[in-house]
Write a protein that holds these residues in place. Structure first.
Motif, mmCIF file in Angstrom:
data_model
loop_
_atom_site.group_PDB
_atom_site.id
_atom_site.type_symbol
_atom_site.label_atom_id
_atom_site.label_comp_id
_atom_site.label_asym_id
_atom_site.label_seq_id
_atom_site.Cartn_x
_atom_site.Cartn_y
_atom_site.Cartn_z
ATOM 1 N N ASP A 135 0.839 -1.067 -0.020
ATOM 2 C CA ASP A 135 -0.105 0.107 0.097
ATOM 3 C C ASP A 135 0.790 1.261 -0.092
ATOM 4 O O ASP A 135 0.691 2.191 -0.670
ATOM 5 N N VAL A 136 1.943 1.072 0.620
ATOM 6 C CA VAL A 136 2.833 2.361 0.840
ATOM 7 C C VAL A 136 3.568 2.502 -0.720
ATOM 8 O O VAL A 136 3.663 3.620 -1.108
ATOM 9 N N ALA A 137 4.072 1.312 -1.384
ATOM 10 C CA ALA A 137 4.573 1.437 -2.446
ATOM 11 C C ALA A 137 3.436 2.084 -3.638
ATOM 12 O O ALA A 137 4.071 3.051 -4.423
ATOM 13 N N ALA A 138 2.309 1.691 -3.539
ATOM 14 C CA ALA A 138 1.273 2.156 -4.405
ATOM 15 C C ALA A 138 0.951 3.711 -4.243
ATOM 16 O O ALA A 138 1.196 4.327 -5.129
ATOM 17 N N HIS A 139 1.051 4.170 -3.143
ATOM 18 C CA HIS A 139 0.596 5.468 -2.450
ATOM 19 C C HIS A 139 1.986 6.386 -2.934
ATOM 20 O O HIS A 139 1.694 7.580 -3.355
ATOM 21 N N ALA A 140 3.060 5.889 -2.965
ATOM 22 C CA ALA A 140 4.207 6.593 -3.245
ATOM 23 C C ALA A 140 4.691 6.568 -4.728
ATOM 24 O O ALA A 140 5.598 7.190 -5.151
ATOM 25 N N GLY A 141 4.057 5.508 -5.427
ATOM 26 C CA GLY A 141 4.342 5.569 -6.930
ATOM 27 C C GLY A 141 5.672 4.918 -7.266
ATOM 28 O O GLY A 141 6.387 5.122 -8.084
ATOM 29 N N VAL A 142 6.001 3.964 -6.117
ATOM 30 C CA VAL A 142 7.439 3.241 -6.279
ATOM 31 C C VAL A 142 6.946 1.652 -6.233
ATOM 32 O O VAL A 142 6.055 1.291 -5.853
#
Length: 356
Positions: free
Chosen positions: A6-13
């Motif tokens: 979820d963090v990766a998707a939110h940060a676009g990484v």
């Protein structure tokens, strides 16, 4: 609860990039690192203990692998390890090897994958390639209760020879001469040490050990019962059965009771390894008590020395003979003749304890 993806998707990484940020990998740019931290804040994401350990190289956890969780000795040992570790701010993860090398190795792999800071192992009999590899790698490792040949790691164990010698002297003073021993397996260091100590003590007191008076058990109840049955079926059965641990004592006691024999009038019984319920048996069982709680505490202090880069030297703690009434003692004195004149349930066969 937010996850790393979820963090990766939110940060676009990618998830791998988030992992590198958590690892403080220098290859991540400052701009990307800030985006990941912002996403973590927005999602209220908290790295789990394993993720945090990748940055700090510490999980504040210890792994403990014991031989048999059904054995009261190991239960008390594990409790002492937990209590001491908690005082130092560590959590303990426990694995039960069930006296099997493959189960032991399974837990070693699992605990290493969880990035425990140190391993406490009560090793099984087999020297496995995994244990050799862990020892060679210099990982914080301490052997507890047992040792393995050829593996040079610190250990904390019980020194049993003096207490066994004291027991044999006590039995001889009571007039006993025919003393049999149900040992643990010779493949385990504790089994070998107790058998060697028994032989040496008998020789020191001028007492013979016929081959048929040595029974090999496996530190479990069934082998204690089977060994006692074979000893009691001998043309000249022993006057005393000495068992190599508490579970084999339970098995021997069951066999003696099943035959309708009285302790100590028909056969005396002594145990290596004391447990609380021995004082509630009639007559109460003479035993060699191990310093189990101190064994666990000392092991934690030793592994924390290794974790924190301090030297750790092996230690041996003394066992102690606890004299009760199962070998012929009475509160009024007298040897086997006096005791054998009174049945196991007769008045005067109570729970008086003394140390010798």
């Amino acid at each position: 609860m937010a996850r790393i993806k979820d963090v990766a998707a939110h940060a676009g990484v990618s998830v791998a990039t988030v992992s590198r940020v958590l690892n403080d990998n220098p290859s991540v740019t400052e701009e990307t690192r800030n985006r990941v931290y912002a996403a973590m804040t927005a999602l209220n994401y908290r790295p789990n203990a394993v993720a945090r350990s990748l940055r700090t190289e510490a999980t504040r956890t210890l792994g403990l692998i014991i031989g048999d969780i059904l054995n009261p000795f190991f239960t008390e040992l594990a409790r002492a390890v937990e209590d001491e570790a908690r005082l130092a701010g560590y959590t303990v993860i426990i694995g039960n090897a069930d006296e099997r090398a493959d189960e032991q190795d399974h837990y070693v792999r699992t605990l290493l994958e969880r990035r425990v800071d140190g391993l406490l192992i009560c090793p099984t009999a087999e020297v496995t390639s995994l244990i050799e590899e862990v020892a060679r790698a210099g990982r914080p490792l301490v052997f507890l209760d047992r040792t393995l040949p050829g593996i040079e790691v610190p250990s904390v164990r019980v020194e049993s020879a003096a207490a066994i010698g004291e027991l044999i002297g006590h039995l001889k003073a009571l007039g006993h001469r025919r003393i049999a021993f149900i040992s643990g397996p010779a493949t385990l260091s504790t089994g070998r040490e107790r058998t060697e100590a028994f032989r040496a003590a008998m020789a020191a007191h001028g007492l013979a050990v016929p081959p048929e008076y040595l029974e090999a058990g496996d530190f479990r109840e069934g082998s204690g019962r089977a060994g006692a049955a074979r000893l009691l079926d001998l043309p000249e059965p022993p006057e005393v059965i000495f068992t190599g641990d508490n579970l084999m004592t339970l098995g021997a006691l069951g066999e003696i009771r099943a035959r309708g024999l009285r302790i100590p009038r028909d056969v005396a019984l002594a145990s290596f390894d004391d447990v609380p319920w021995f004082v509630h048996v009639d007559p109460a069982i003479t035993a060699i008590a191990q310093p189990t709680a101190e064994l666990g505490r000392a092991a934690v202090r030793m592994i924390l020395n290794r974790v924190e880069g301090r030297p750790a030297e092996s230690a041996a703690l003394p066992a102690q003979l606890v004299v009760r009434t199962s070998c012929g003692e009475t509160p009024y004195g007298g040897g086997p003749a006096a005791a054998r004149g009174a049945g196991a349930g007769d008045p005067g066969q109570g729970d008086e304890r003394s140390r010798s």
